[in-house]
Design an enzyme around this catalytic site. Sequence first.
Site, PDB file in Angstrom:
ATOM      1  N   SER A 168       0.829  -1.206   0.000  1.00 14.89           N
ATOM      2  CA  SER A 168       0.000   0.000   0.000  1.00 14.89           C
ATOM      3  C   SER A 168       0.864   1.258   0.000  1.00 14.89           C
ATOM      4  CB  SER A 168      -0.870   0.008   1.263  1.00 14.89           C
ATOM      5  OG  SER A 168      -0.025  -0.137   2.399  1.00 14.89           O
ATOM      6  N   TYR A 196      -3.988   0.877   4.080  1.00 16.62           N
ATOM      7  CA  TYR A 196      -4.948  -0.198   3.842  1.00 16.62           C
ATOM      8  C   TYR A 196      -5.533  -0.713   5.155  1.00 16.62           C
ATOM      9  CZ  TYR A 196      -4.243  -1.235  -1.162  1.00 16.62           C
ATOM     10  OH  TYR A 196      -4.229  -1.212  -2.528  1.00 16.62           O
ATOM     11  N   CYS A 222       2.465  -7.095   1.665  1.00 15.85           N
ATOM     12  CA  CYS A 222       1.535  -6.367   2.524  1.00 15.85           C
ATOM     13  C   CYS A 222       0.651  -7.406   3.218  1.00 15.85           C
ATOM     14  CB  CYS A 222       0.683  -5.437   1.656  1.00 15.85           C
ATOM     15  SG  CYS A 222      -0.647  -4.614   2.530  1.00 15.85           S
ATOM     16  N   ASN A 223       0.750  -7.484   4.526  1.00 17.78           N
ATOM     17  CA  ASN A 223      -0.072  -8.453   5.275  1.00 17.78           C
ATOM     18  C   ASN A 223      -1.556  -8.144   5.142  1.00 17.78           C
ATOM     19  OD1 ASN A 223       1.891 -10.019   7.460  1.00 17.78           O
ATOM     20  ND2 ASN A 223       2.676  -8.040   6.838  1.00 17.78           N
ATOM     21  N   THR A 224      -1.871  -6.856   5.183  1.00 13.96           N
ATOM     22  CA  THR A 224      -3.272  -6.430   5.161  1.00 13.96           C
ATOM     23  C   THR A 224      -3.958  -6.905   3.880  1.00 13.96           C
ATOM     24  OG1 THR A 224      -2.464  -4.490   6.343  1.00 13.96           O
ATOM     25  CG2 THR A 224      -4.729  -4.412   5.575  1.00 13.96           C
ATOM     26  N   CYS A 241       3.308  -6.339   9.787  1.00 16.52           N
ATOM     27  CA  CYS A 241       3.041  -5.288   8.795  1.00 16.52           C
ATOM     28  C   CYS A 241       4.417  -4.944   8.255  1.00 16.52           C
ATOM     29  CB  CYS A 241       2.401  -4.070   9.451  1.00 16.52           C
ATOM     30  SG  CYS A 241       2.399  -2.602   8.392  1.00 16.52           S
ATOM     31  N   THR A 242       4.553  -4.908   6.940  1.00 14.75           N
ATOM     32  CA  THR A 242       5.883  -4.738   6.344  1.00 14.75           C
ATOM     33  C   THR A 242       6.487  -3.363   6.612  1.00 14.75           C
ATOM     34  OG1 THR A 242       4.750  -4.225   4.269  1.00 14.75           O
ATOM     35  CG2 THR A 242       5.556  -6.481   4.566  1.00 14.75           C
TER      36      THR A 242
END
Length: 273
Positions: free
Chosen positions: A14, A45, A77-79, A191-192
Amino acid sequence: MADAAAPHIVVFDSGLGGLSVLKAIRAARPDLRITYLADTAGFPYGNLSEPRVVRRVGMLMERTIAQVSPDLVVIACNTASTLVLPSLRAAYPIPFVGTVPAVKPAAETTRSGLFSVLATPGTVKRDYTQALIHTFAFHLDVTLVGAAKLAALAEAHLRGERVDDAAILHEIRPAFKDRKGRRTDTIVLACTHYPLIADRLAAVAPWEVTWIDPAPAIARRVTTFLPPARSGGIGGGRAVFTAATEREDALREILAPFGVSEIVVEPLVREAV
Ligand code: DGL
């Protein structure tokens, strides 16, 4: 010299968080040609509804895959990964490597039995995250922390803006639990963006913990899908953002050490998202 036949990959996030993953990939495979794609118009995000994340990522993937025909895409992106991986894998014939909370490694690392997952509010709500905990950490005391502002604070720090220790501590404090002398000893950076400020996190932490950054494991996974490097060359890097930033010079400075020398802004069509 750059190898024009080196594999081309897309690294998506994001915002700037995917740079923590890009760095590990570059270290493992300097020869790769990389398009860094960031939906800066949609950032963060973590606060978007699930359907909006799915729509935005779907549109961006369609456009980018048609434009650059990548050999592989990393959803850094984990989200987004906790939502979109199955549909992307079904839609395109190339590998998608995702970034999901490193719950299993944390369960194997903790000695106290208490670990925390530090993520965006979106990631902590996902069924995917709950399922990981249910599978790998059902016997442990797991605290999920949805940090509403930490990704934005990481971006601000990266851009050279002043970010107070107190603001960072406020975001991470709920991840530190003390239950009658047993304390959290491991925290997953889910979260990156967070590994980009790893030093700041460690400096304000109430006590020492092991921070788990999945980037090296993601880089190893990426290399398993690609043919071995043919040259010792350095692959080119290009960044595509969906919104212009007021401080493009600062951005150029941030991206240069990651081998990204060209920045393009390509907005998404507003009505559709
Ligand atoms: N870097 C992203 C992640 O790994 C999310 C940041 C955001 O857009 O909220 O989850």
